[in-house]
Design an enzyme around this catalytic site. Sequence first.
Site, PDB file in Angstrom:
ATOM      1  CD  GLU A 152      -1.177   0.428  -9.829  1.00 51.27           C
ATOM      2  OE1 GLU A 152      -2.119   0.431  -9.043  1.00 51.27           O
ATOM      3  OE2 GLU A 152      -0.125  -0.191  -9.624  1.00 51.27           O
ATOM      4  CD  GLU A 310       3.234   2.559  -8.493  1.00 53.04           C
ATOM      5  OE1 GLU A 310       2.791   1.788  -7.606  1.00 53.04           O
ATOM      6  OE2 GLU A 310       2.554   3.445  -9.001  1.00 53.04           O
TER       7      GLU A 310
END
Length: 681
Positions: A152, A310
């Site tokens: 991320e 995710e």
Amino acid sequence: MHSHPLRSEGVIFGAEYNPEQWDLATQSQDIPLMVEAGITMVTLGTFAWGALETDDGVYDFKWLRRVMDRLHAAGISVCLATPTACPPMWLYHAHPEMAMTNRTGVRLGQGSRQNWCPSSPAYSRYALRLVGRLAEEFGDHPALAIWHVGNEMGCHNTFCFCERSAADFRQWLRERYGTIDRLNHAWGTAFWGQYFRDFDHIDPPRETTTLQNSAHRLDFARFSSDRQIALYDAERDILKSIAPDVPVTTNFMVTEHISSIDYGSFAEHVDLVANDHYLIADDAQSWRELAFCADRTRGLSDNRPWLLMEHSTSAVNWQPRNIAKTPGEMRRNTLAHIARGADGVMFFQWRQSAFGAEKYHSAVVPHAGTETRIWDEAVALGASVARLAEVRGTTADTAQVAIVFDYEAWWATQLDGHPTVDFSYSTEMRSIHSALLDRGIAVDVVPPKADLSKYSAVVVAGLYMMSQELADKIVDAVERGTHLLVTYFSGIVDSDDHVWLGGYPGALRETLGVRVEEFTPLRAGESVRMQVTDRHPGVAEDELTGSVWAERLRNTTAESLAVYSDPALDGAPAITVRDAVGPTGGSAWYISTHLAPPSLAAVVGEFCRVARIRPAARVRGSHVEVIRRRGDDRSYLFAINHSPKEAFVDAAGTDLLTGEAFTGRIPLRPGDVRVIREATA
Ligand code: GLA
């Protein structure tokens, strides 16, 4: 159809696996359990820098090789992360200047993650050295399916205000503007006497007294996003130089609340778009936000298959109240991502941590073990996903409607000194997306570079900042027959955040046939009423209501579909339509307030009728998603019932999940999902 970037087969069902948190006895149970749950890919190594490089230049790859070998033997492929998100503590000790400095000049302390300055030379030197070693060790490992750069990127460290970042920012500005005069013009420094004589005099927009120069802040946002993409590129180039055939990606954060990275640009740098998505627990209908984000993710990947890297099996642990998913919700979420183009869905994480900051975050194997609802549902879901193998590689059906989504425009709405704090770009877009979703209409949420002329309808919702190029593209599409729906506070400023003069919305005024002379935002909680005129008798409501915003506008070539009935704006146009833009053009619609959901549904319904936009399938029931994926010779209709009531969908074919065949009217139990291989493609 495009060639598929992922080497693995079927639709991926996976999880992030962090074996370094567990003893060998526990690890020995993991792979048999993964096989039982139908896991086909795991992400490894995401936070393992300290476990792989235990001291400066001292590497330990043995444990990772052992895990990868065992996974391979079990037929599970690996998405191998470069563990560069979390540098080890010995590196922070050697280079304390590597830590982030916030807006107020405070250097951030130990104990969290991703606390490194994106412009730090020390960070890059060490990170890239490790990436090279990792690629040499594992680049040819048979389990390796894809690289996952960092984690991320920019989640916690997009904006650093240290001296090193300042120097990098100045260099970026030199390259963007060439001369200081150009910068002064773009930044409007004539206002408040902010003229700069030299690039060296410019700082990042640190904490200051009051409202801050908006173009200065906007450029810092652009610079900071570019820095993250440059960090990705540096890692990718090393990985490609050592293992040229292995695809490379990173996990984006396409959500309602994170805006810091321009994924419209970033997407061009990855071999496969991957996203992380978590529900907003406070939102009782969070499936709508999921649908919107999945459509955005597909838009970023230009309608090619993408990967959900995710999501969670149940609650997260970083929201104020972390609501557990209800039975069946994980299944609906998973299949909703697949419906909207994902060719794989993975969880954070495999085993719920026993310690550390995320120990109350759900996982596939919960603290309570495998005699649990979560485990049972995960095992059943793994079996369901396996039945969808043939869906892999198909793409979402060609949508007739595009919503234009632009990160830079989003940043621009967050700048100081705007008419109201109640305007929210994502709320505007989501409202329209939701109204279309309720009608079963497929929507592509696309970046500004997309080809708009292929759509029957284009929606521009709250797109405050609009370049001349984008405005031209929209106008061109409308002149060729595309129908246009624009909502308030769109097309107000150009890319330098300079207002398009002569009446709002300057960029689209002529096409819409309106001229707004004044914004009249509303007080918190206040609403405005509108009366529908008799121009469009098909509008389902007579009276409409709005909140947040109103404005004083005049029709130039448009006509009113609704007029304000409140005293201050009595009789003034509120919603307008220009029937045809040019001899072969589409219609152009303008909504000057934030319509309440039933009012918006009525206007969007009429817009769809005029633009001849059709649903993916006819649905009897509410809160049901219907969306189609299509291949060269086949199509699949996903129907997802989010309501507690039975619904029916008009379609024919075989449900891949149950094997049942239907000839026309398909029942959908409360909370259930069907994936119908359609009888005729
Ligand atoms: C992000 C991160 C993960 C984890 C989850 C928790 O997606 O990538 O490491 O922190 O959030 O929801």
